[in-house]
Each structure stands twice: as C-alpha cells, then as structure tokens.
Scaffold this motif. Structure first.
Motif, PDB file in Angstrom:
ATOM      1  N   VAL A  12      -2.014 -15.329  20.844  1.00 52.09           N
ATOM      2  CA  VAL A  12      -2.385 -15.003  19.618  1.00 52.09           C
ATOM      3  C   VAL A  12      -2.705 -13.955  19.409  1.00 52.09           C
ATOM      4  O   VAL A  12      -3.272 -12.980  20.379  1.00 52.09           O
ATOM      5  CB  VAL A  12      -3.571 -15.878  19.394  1.00 52.09           C
ATOM      6  N   CYS A  13      -2.363 -12.949  18.407  1.00 54.08           N
ATOM      7  CA  CYS A  13      -2.694 -11.527  18.126  1.00 54.08           C
ATOM      8  C   CYS A  13      -2.973 -11.353  16.716  1.00 54.08           C
ATOM      9  O   CYS A  13      -2.641 -12.071  15.978  1.00 54.08           O
ATOM     10  CB  CYS A  13      -1.445 -10.721  18.722  1.00 54.08           C
ATOM     11  N   THR A  14      -3.438  -9.974  16.505  1.00 52.79           N
ATOM     12  CA  THR A  14      -3.618  -9.417  15.297  1.00 52.79           C
ATOM     13  C   THR A  14      -2.788  -8.155  15.098  1.00 52.79           C
ATOM     14  O   THR A  14      -2.565  -7.557  15.881  1.00 52.79           O
ATOM     15  CB  THR A  14      -5.126  -9.104  15.050  1.00 52.79           C
ATOM     16  N   VAL A  15      -2.601  -7.863  13.746  1.00 50.14           N
ATOM     17  CA  VAL A  15      -2.162  -6.751  13.321  1.00 50.14           C
ATOM     18  C   VAL A  15      -3.171  -5.919  12.509  1.00 50.14           C
ATOM     19  O   VAL A  15      -3.856  -6.558  11.793  1.00 50.14           O
ATOM     20  CB  VAL A  15      -0.825  -6.793  12.555  1.00 50.14           C
ATOM     21  N   SER A  16      -2.987  -4.805  12.361  1.00 48.13           N
ATOM     22  CA  SER A  16      -3.866  -3.892  11.489  1.00 48.13           C
ATOM     23  C   SER A  16      -3.548  -4.160  10.018  1.00 48.13           C
ATOM     24  O   SER A  16      -2.459  -4.547   9.848  1.00 48.13           O
ATOM     25  CB  SER A  16      -3.915  -2.451  12.072  1.00 48.13           C
ATOM     26  N   GLY A  17      -4.584  -3.590   9.092  1.00 44.02           N
ATOM     27  CA  GLY A  17      -4.281  -3.825   7.795  1.00 44.02           C
ATOM     28  C   GLY A  17      -2.951  -3.527   7.205  1.00 44.02           C
ATOM     29  O   GLY A  17      -2.223  -2.641   7.624  1.00 44.02           O
ATOM     30  N   ASP A  18      -2.361  -4.030   6.093  1.00 47.04           N
ATOM     31  CA  ASP A  18      -1.162  -3.974   5.500  1.00 47.04           C
ATOM     32  C   ASP A  18      -1.215  -2.367   5.077  1.00 47.04           C
ATOM     33  O   ASP A  18      -1.986  -2.081   4.291  1.00 47.04           O
ATOM     34  CB  ASP A  18      -0.697  -4.873   4.535  1.00 47.04           C
ATOM     35  N   LYS A  19      -0.024  -2.115   5.336  1.00 43.57           N
ATOM     36  CA  LYS A  19       0.225  -0.379   4.717  1.00 43.57           C
ATOM     37  C   LYS A  19       0.400  -0.436   3.408  1.00 43.57           C
ATOM     38  O   LYS A  19      -0.183   0.443   2.739  1.00 43.57           O
ATOM     39  CB  LYS A  19       1.506   0.012   5.868  1.00 43.57           C
ATOM     40  N   SER A  20       1.186  -1.157   2.691  1.00 46.69           N
ATOM     41  CA  SER A  20       1.172  -0.887   1.420  1.00 46.69           C
ATOM     42  C   SER A  20       0.176  -1.298   0.577  1.00 46.69           C
ATOM     43  O   SER A  20      -0.308  -0.540  -0.500  1.00 46.69           O
ATOM     44  CB  SER A  20       2.397  -2.038   0.853  1.00 46.69           C
ATOM     45  N   ILE A  21      -0.595  -2.243   1.038  1.00 45.57           N
ATOM     46  CA  ILE A  21      -2.085  -2.326   0.466  1.00 45.57           C
ATOM     47  C   ILE A  21      -2.796  -1.296   0.632  1.00 45.57           C
ATOM     48  O   ILE A  21      -3.772  -1.033  -0.152  1.00 45.57           O
ATOM     49  CB  ILE A  21      -2.640  -3.820   0.882  1.00 45.57           C
ATOM     50  N   SER A  22      -3.160  -0.694   1.777  1.00 48.16           N
ATOM     51  CA  SER A  22      -4.182   0.224   1.989  1.00 48.16           C
ATOM     52  C   SER A  22      -3.883   1.436   1.288  1.00 48.16           C
ATOM     53  O   SER A  22      -4.637   2.140   0.836  1.00 48.16           O
ATOM     54  CB  SER A  22      -4.057   0.588   3.565  1.00 48.16           C
ATOM     55  N   HIS A  23      -2.442   2.043   1.412  1.00 45.61           N
ATOM     56  CA  HIS A  23      -2.272   3.028   0.337  1.00 45.61           C
ATOM     57  C   HIS A  23      -3.131   2.773  -1.028  1.00 45.61           C
ATOM     58  O   HIS A  23      -3.552   3.677  -1.517  1.00 45.61           O
ATOM     59  CB  HIS A  23      -0.826   3.193  -0.061  1.00 45.61           C
ATOM     60  N   ARG A  24      -2.668   1.635  -1.708  1.00 55.13           N
ATOM     61  CA  ARG A  24      -3.249   1.463  -2.899  1.00 55.13           C
ATOM     62  C   ARG A  24      -4.477   1.425  -3.016  1.00 55.13           C
ATOM     63  O   ARG A  24      -5.316   1.806  -3.967  1.00 55.13           O
ATOM     64  CB  ARG A  24      -2.610   0.321  -3.361  1.00 55.13           C
ATOM     65  N   ALA A  25      -5.206   0.559  -1.916  1.00 55.21           N
ATOM     66  CA  ALA A  25      -6.558   0.450  -2.206  1.00 55.21           C
ATOM     67  C   ALA A  25      -7.260   1.845  -2.302  1.00 55.21           C
ATOM     68  O   ALA A  25      -8.384   2.195  -2.736  1.00 55.21           O
ATOM     69  CB  ALA A  25      -6.977  -0.191  -0.860  1.00 55.21           C
ATOM     70  N   VAL A  26      -7.072   2.515  -1.296  1.00 53.03           N
ATOM     71  CA  VAL A  26      -7.275   4.116  -1.198  1.00 53.03           C
ATOM     72  C   VAL A  26      -7.369   4.895  -2.181  1.00 53.03           C
ATOM     73  O   VAL A  26      -8.298   5.437  -2.901  1.00 53.03           O
ATOM     74  CB  VAL A  26      -6.832   4.593   0.235  1.00 53.03           C
ATOM     75  N   LEU A  27      -5.778   4.942  -2.948  1.00 50.25           N
ATOM     76  CA  LEU A  27      -5.879   5.759  -4.058  1.00 50.25           C
ATOM     77  C   LEU A  27      -6.271   5.124  -5.442  1.00 50.25           C
ATOM     78  O   LEU A  27      -6.792   5.875  -6.021  1.00 50.25           O
ATOM     79  CB  LEU A  27      -4.149   5.762  -4.092  1.00 50.25           C
ATOM     80  N   LEU A  28      -6.312   3.767  -5.541  1.00 53.46           N
ATOM     81  CA  LEU A  28      -7.058   3.450  -6.717  1.00 53.46           C
ATOM     82  C   LEU A  28      -8.450   3.586  -6.635  1.00 53.46           C
ATOM     83  O   LEU A  28      -8.885   3.790  -7.708  1.00 53.46           O
ATOM     84  CB  LEU A  28      -6.657   1.801  -6.826  1.00 53.46           C
ATOM     85  N   ALA A  29      -9.143   3.269  -5.519  1.00 51.32           N
ATOM     86  CA  ALA A  29     -10.549   3.600  -5.338  1.00 51.32           C
ATOM     87  C   ALA A  29     -11.069   4.957  -5.985  1.00 51.32           C
ATOM     88  O   ALA A  29     -11.940   5.061  -6.428  1.00 51.32           O
ATOM     89  CB  ALA A  29     -10.915   3.014  -3.921  1.00 51.32           C
ATOM     90  N   ALA A  30     -10.054   5.961  -5.475  1.00 49.64           N
ATOM     91  CA  ALA A  30     -10.382   7.429  -5.625  1.00 49.64           C
ATOM     92  C   ALA A  30     -10.248   7.587  -7.241  1.00 49.64           C
ATOM     93  O   ALA A  30     -10.866   8.674  -7.745  1.00 49.64           O
ATOM     94  CB  ALA A  30      -9.318   8.113  -5.055  1.00 49.64           C
TER      95      ALA A  30
END
Ligand code: S3P
Length: 423
Positions: A12-30
């Motif tokens: 069982v493993c995890t991966v870090s947060g989605d890249k596409s979503i992260s770009h948008r979250a940061v830029l929209l939050a700004a």
C-alpha cells in the motif's frame, strides 16, 4: 539511475498531491483577497514555479500545521512583473490568462525546454479578448503581456487543451461580459471545479456534441481544499503492478476526478484488475485504487479519449510491449508538444529495448508481447519518459540504464523510493 528485473510488487502506498490541481489551487488562491487553506499540495518541482508566481502576484504565502495558507493581495501590483515559470507549461499558460486581465506589463519566461513549446495557443485567444501578448518568433515564450480592459469572447479550442481552456477562463474573470470556451473533446476540469468552489459565476453545458463552459466576470472567495493524490503518479505505480506477474498494489487517496480516470479504465480494458474504494473529498474527489496483475491484451486508443489520459500515453506504450496483439494509439499529435516530442522519444527508447514499435504522425503502434532486453535509453530530459524507461527495468530481467532520471522530480520526486518500497 538503473532498475533491474523484479519480483512481484505488493503493498500500500501514497503519492503526493496532484500536480494539475496544485498549480490551480495556488494560482487561484493568489487571486482571492480571502484566506485560502490548501492541504496536501504536490511535491512536484513544477509546482514551485506556481508558488513563486503566487508570491510575485502579491499573495501572502505561509505554511502552518501542514496547511498552505494563501491570501491574495487586496490591491494587486500594477508594476512590471517578470515571472520565471521554470519548465512548467501549466504555470506559464495559466499565468498568461491571469496577467492578461491585469493592468501593467508582465513578462513570462522559463527554462530552454519551456521556451521551445508553443505559446501562440494562449496568445491568440487572449489577443482576441483585447490583451497585447507578444511572443518570441514561432509563437514561443518569453511572453510580454500588457493586460487590462478585456472583453468576453466565445472561443472554440482548436486543440483539446485544459491549459488553454483555463487561460481563457481565468482571463474571463476580469473581462467585460461573459466568456465562453467550447471544447470539441472534454479535457480535465480542475479549473472549473476550483472556480465553482471559490464562488465564480461559471456554468457548463453540452450542445450538438460540443462541451461549453461559460464564465461571468467577478472576484473569487477563498479556497478550502485537500488536494487528492496525483492521478498520473498513481498511473505509474499502477503500470508497474500491471506489468509484473503476481503484483497487487493499492495507492491511497488518489484523484478519481472522472476527467482523470481514463487511464485506469484503459488498464481494466487491457485485462488488469482495477478496484476503486469509496470516494471521498470535496471539490476534487479521491479514493483508494487497487491494481492487480492479470495477463494483458492490446487496446485501441483514439482522439476522443486522448485528452483524458494524455500524460499516461507513454505508459500505455510500455504496457503494450507486454500485451497480446497490436495496441494502436491515434489522434495524439499533442504528445509532440509536451516537454519533449514524446512520440519519437518513446518509440526510440522502446525500440532500443527490443520492442516492436511503429511511429505514426499522431501516435504509435506496439505489437506484443516482447521480452525486453538490457539497454541504455535517453529520456531526453522528460520526466514521464524517464519513468516509463525506468519501469522497463522491471521487465528486462537485468539493468536498464536511463539517462535523465533527474527530471523525474518535475512531477514525482518520490518515484524511486515509493517503487523501491513495493519491490
Ligand atoms: C495539464 C494539461 C495537459 C497535460 C499537462 C497538464 C493541465 O496539457 O498534458 O501535463 O494541468 O492543465 P494540455 O493542456 O497542453 O493538453
């Protein structure tokens, strides 16, 4: 880096947060003067460019108790901004839309790899809205943007691109009147989902087989988001499990946004057992995904589905080397305009490893199954090709040496350690 032939992958493993979503979250939050709280942001190096850009747009950015806190400037800077987008096409194209709606000149630049990619695809619609967008010869970056006083347009995407769609919608937030983007084939909808979550006046509809998204001008509220695990990184691990007999791998809390699950559906169509846990999450759904090895059979991939698994197509090429029959991928010319030309890069690399591959103008065909052999392959500086060729080492029964694995961190810095923990 080199990988060697492997036993079954289990765990069982995890991966870090989605890249596409992260770009948008940061830029929209700004863009919002309200406080945004983002959990589970991508560790992908590409996303650092968007974080730097958010600060340059005047946002206050802080980290507290594992949450990223962002508050956009009440009075965005009117002075010149020069933003380095590194190798991140998403950062550059989304920012082109954002900056087109701002008064004052700005410059978008990046690494040589990014400067070689087409930017006229965003410059053309943004000019139609009233922005001045100067490109280098050939429609390339750097981009010099003089924004402000935009008018809403109706724009039909000539290429199915979520980045171009997003650039036009973000410019539409600051335009007079409504902006409508028509996409002949649906693409990932993260921008739309986050805009809804932030209270934007956005709607979508289908008419005569065309998907449209309309946006009204207006400000944004704060964002409260847990970013699900990266769908494309999970696809890499799913591929590893699908290739090695006896494997069974669960990746927890992965994005199961329906515009990102086409690869897992394709994997199931190829014969792999794919199981989804109960979905949870808010604006962006997440679920555990379990993938178990089963013998693979060939599939056909056409233009209608390509935008929904475009980043996973190199993985399909590798899977096809182990599948019974000929896998054909068509309608994927866009692969030639990614970080590198991923069609020729994939074909060249797989051939060096002994695969039976044909290169097409807009895709490739692979006939399997083939026993891959030891070799040296060059990822040409592309993170996705570097991971595909590294996975080939799981099959070659001996060492596959891959040049350019240092680029893997652009999207999946933990690739080697997560994969290593499963072997
Ligand atoms: C992305 C969209 C796709 C994809 C890229 C990320 C996004 O590009 O290949 O890795 O986050 O919007 P295009 O918009 O060029 O299709």
């Amino acid at each position: 880096m080199s990988t060697a032939g492997s036993r079954a992958l289990r765990g069982v493993c995890t991966v870090s947060g989605d890249k596409s979503i992260s770009h948008r979250a940061v830029l929209l939050a700004a863009l919002s003067p309200e406080l945004s709280r983002i959990r589970g942001l991508a560790t992908a190096l590409d996303c650092r460019a968007s974080l730097r850009a958010a600060a340059q747009l005047g946002a206050a950015v802080a980290e507290r108790d594992g949450e990223l806190l962002i508050r956009g400037a009440a009075e965005p800077p009117g002075a010149t901004v020069a933003i380095d987008c590194g190798r991140s096409g998403t950062t550059m194209r989304l920012l082109a839309g954002i900056l087109s709606a701002r008064l004052g000149p700005s410059v978008l630049r990046g690494d040589p790899q990014l400067l070689a990619r087409p930017m006229d695809r965003v410059a053309i619609p943004l000019r139609q809205m009233g922005a001045s967008v100067e490109t280098a010869p050939g429609g390339r970056a750097p981009l010099l943007i003089h924004g402000g006083r935009l008018a809403g347009i109706r724009y039909r995407l000539p290429v199915a691109s979520a980045q171009v769609k997003s650039a036009v919608l973000l410019a539409g937030l600051g335009a007079e009147g409504r902006t409508v983007v028509e996409e002949p084939v649906p693409t990932r909808d993260h921008t739309e989902r986050l805009l809804v979550a932030m209270g934007a006046g956005i709607e979508e509809w289908w008419q005569d087989g065309v998907h449209s998204i309309g946006i009204a001008p207006g400000g944004l509220g704060g964002l409260d988001l847990t970013v699900p695990g990266d769908a494309s990184s999970a696809a890499v691990l799913a591929t590893a499990a699908a290739l090695v007999p006896g494997s069974s791998v669960t990746v927890t809390s992965v994005s199961v946004n329906p515009t990102r699950t086409a690869f897992l559906s394709l994997l199931a169509q190829m014969g792999t057992a794919v199981e989804f846990g109960d979905p949870g999450g808010g604006a962006e759904p997440a679920a555990d995904v379990t993938v178990r090895y089963r013998p693979l059979r060939a599939v056909e991939v056409g233009a209608a589905v390509v935008p929904l698994l475009v980043d996973e197509l190199p993985l399909v090429g590798l899977l096809a080397t182990q599948a019974e029959g000929t896998t054909v991928v068509e309608g994927a010319e866009e692969l030639r305009f990614k970080e590198v030309d991923r069609i020729s890069g994939l074909v060249e690399g797989l051939r060096r490893l002994g695969a039976e591959v044909e290169e097409g103008r807009d895709g490739f065909a692979v006939t399997g199954p083939t026993r891959l052999r030891v070799g040296t392959v060059d990822s040409k500086g592309d993170h996705r090709l570097a991971m595909v060729f590294s996975l080939a080492g799981l099959l070659a029964g001996d060492e596959v040496a891959v040049a350019g694995t240092e680029f893997i961190g652009d999207s999946f810095p933990e690739f080697a350690s997560v994969l290593g923990a499963l072997t």
